[in-house]
Every structure is written in C-alpha cells, then in structure tokens.
Design a protein around this motif. Structure first.
Motif, short mmCIF file in Angstrom:
data_model
loop_
_atom_site.label_atom_id
_atom_site.label_comp_id
_atom_site.label_asym_id
_atom_site.label_seq_id
_atom_site.Cartn_x
_atom_site.Cartn_y
_atom_site.Cartn_z
N GLY A 1 -3.48 -5.98 5.47
CA GLY A 1 -4.61 -6.37 6.30
C GLY A 1 -5.59 -7.19 5.50
O GLY A 1 -5.38 -7.46 4.30
N LYS B 1 -0.58 -2.13 13.03
CA LYS B 1 -0.62 -3.25 12.09
C LYS B 1 -1.90 -4.05 12.31
O LYS B 1 -2.31 -4.30 13.44
CB LYS B 1 0.60 -4.16 12.27
CG LYS B 1 1.92 -3.43 12.16
CD LYS B 1 2.06 -2.71 10.83
CE LYS B 1 3.40 -1.99 10.73
NZ LYS B 1 3.49 -1.18 9.48
N ARG C 1 -4.44 -7.44 11.56
CA ARG C 1 -4.47 -8.87 11.23
C ARG C 1 -5.92 -9.26 11.02
O ARG C 1 -6.83 -8.77 11.70
CB ARG C 1 -3.85 -9.71 12.35
CG ARG C 1 -4.64 -9.69 13.64
CD ARG C 1 -4.03 -10.60 14.69
NE ARG C 1 -4.80 -10.63 15.93
CZ ARG C 1 -5.89 -11.37 16.12
NH1 ARG C 1 -6.31 -12.17 15.16
NH2 ARG C 1 -6.54 -11.33 17.28
N SER D 1 -9.74 -14.11 13.38
CA SER D 1 -9.80 -15.55 13.21
C SER D 1 -11.24 -16.00 13.04
O SER D 1 -12.19 -15.25 13.28
CB SER D 1 -9.20 -16.24 14.44
OG SER D 1 -10.03 -16.02 15.58
#
Length: 242
Positions: A72, A233, A235, A238
């Motif tokens: 991460g 999971k 991420r 952005s």
C-alpha cells in the motif's frame, strides 16, 4: 578330617568369605576394559538426544517467512481513525499492523484491536473525560488527519466522456471518500461514525462498540484474529481523490 575340611570350606564359601578359585588348568576370567559391556549382559540404550533448535519460527500455525508485509501507500488511516505516515519502504498499513499486533503473533485479536483503538481515543480525548466532543473532533479533522477532507465528489475529470453528439457523461462517483481512501473500510470519518446517538460527541463506550463491529468486518474468516492475508488490498489514492 578331609570331610570336615570340605564342610568348613563350603560354609565359608556360602558366607562370601572366600572366592571360588578357577579350576586347575582354567585361565582366570579376563578383566573387562573400562567403557565396555561384559559378555552376556544386556546393554542399556542411551537416552535420546535433544532435538536441534530450528531457525524457523512458527507462529500460531504460520511461519515467519509467510508473514509478508502489507502493501500500500505510505499514508494510511487505521480502522479506528489513527493516521500513519510511513518513514521507510514499508506501507503505512504495515506500520499499523505491527503496532496493533502487540504480541507479534502475526494476528490481531479483538483485545489487541480494542487496545490499539483505546490508545488512540485517549490521544484525541485531550480533556480526559472519556468523551470526544465537538472541539476535539474539529482538532482531529483539522490538525491530525487533514487528508480526510473531501476536495471533490465528482470523480476523475479524465474519465468524463463526450460522444459525437456532444452529450457529456460524468465521471463515476468516487467509491470512497475521506478516510475511506486511505484505509481498509469505506468510512469517511472514523470518529464521528461511532456517534450512534448523534449528540455530536463520541463516548468511550460508543468507540469500543464501533471497534467491535469494525473488527468483525475485517476478520474475514471469523476465527477471532485478523491476519495480513485476509485484509482488503489497498491502493494509493489518486491525485484527483486527494
């Protein structure tokens, strides 16, 4: 006289006062060297050797080699709202996991999860009245986790579509907002979401109950421990979501 002598010798022999002499012409029994077993005696097997220590550590059925650090981004917000900013190559999520897993067993129990949350609650509860009030919530959102503020809810502008007739299709609405962009759970504000009676304050009891519910959401197999490989999971958010 010979008979009396023989009887006397027999009596001394029975009392152990004399030893039996070898027969004439018979060689005396050889002395057994030290460390050897006399002929005819059953040997005693040696005690089993202690097993050699293993270099592989096993933790509740999981080896240390299988405990892969969480992946991460460097920024992470724990399920109970504590921010982590990794100073090294490990993810912020891994820093939280290592902190919450107090006994380093490779799994976070409910007790450890609640203890980790209680420590953070005490940090936010600056007046120590066991209630995170409006002023403390404001300080939390402004100074401790300013990244949870939502800049835009319109999604990524690069995903806006315009067809040949000029019809505009807006970008998809962001799936996660606020703290949900940096954590395992889609909760925009982890502190105020624990305010079940909506009185603009979060008591320690409310926070504890919220922790129990969030633990169950993350304990995917329901075995009472959160392990790395059952966590969602992550991420990195952005630039638009930031």
């Amino acid at each position: 006289m010979r008979a009396w002598t023989a009887a006397f010798r027999h009596a001394l022999l029975c009392c152990g006062l004399i030893a039996v002499s070898p027969a004439i012409g018979q060689a005396p029994a050889a002395r057994v060297p030290a460390g050897q077993m006399p002929a005819g005696r059953i040997p005693i097997p040696p005690a089993p050797a202690e097993p050699a220590p293993s270099n592989e550590i096993t933790v509740t059925g999981r080896t240390a080699a299988s405990l892969v650090p969480l992946v991460g981004g460097p920024d992470f917000i724990s399920p109970m709202g504590e921010p982590f900013h990794s100073p090294d190559t490990l993810s912020g999520a891994e820093h939280w996991f290592a902190q919450a897993d107090e006994d380093h067993s490779g799994g976070i129990t409910l007790a450890e999860f609640q203890q980790d949350g209680a420590h953070f609650f005490a940090r936010i509860d600056s007046d120590h009245d066991e209630v995170i009030g409006p002023t403390e919530i404001e300080r939390y959102e402004r100074d401790i986790v300013p990244e949870i503020h939502v800049i835009s809810t319109y999604g990524d502008p690069s995903k806006i579509k315009v067809d040949s007739d000029g019809k505009v299709t807006d970008a998809p609405y962001p799936e996660r907002l606020g703290a949900g962009r940096y954590g395992f759970l889609a909760i925009p504000e982890p502190i105020t979401y624990a305010d079940t009676n909506l009185d603009r304050g979060v008591t320690l009891k409310e926070f504890t109950l919220a922790g129990e519910k969030r633990f169950k959401l993350l304990d995917a197999n329901g075995d009472g421990a959160i392990v790395r490989d059952e966590l969602p999971k992550l991420r990195p958010p952005s630039r638009v979501e930031r």
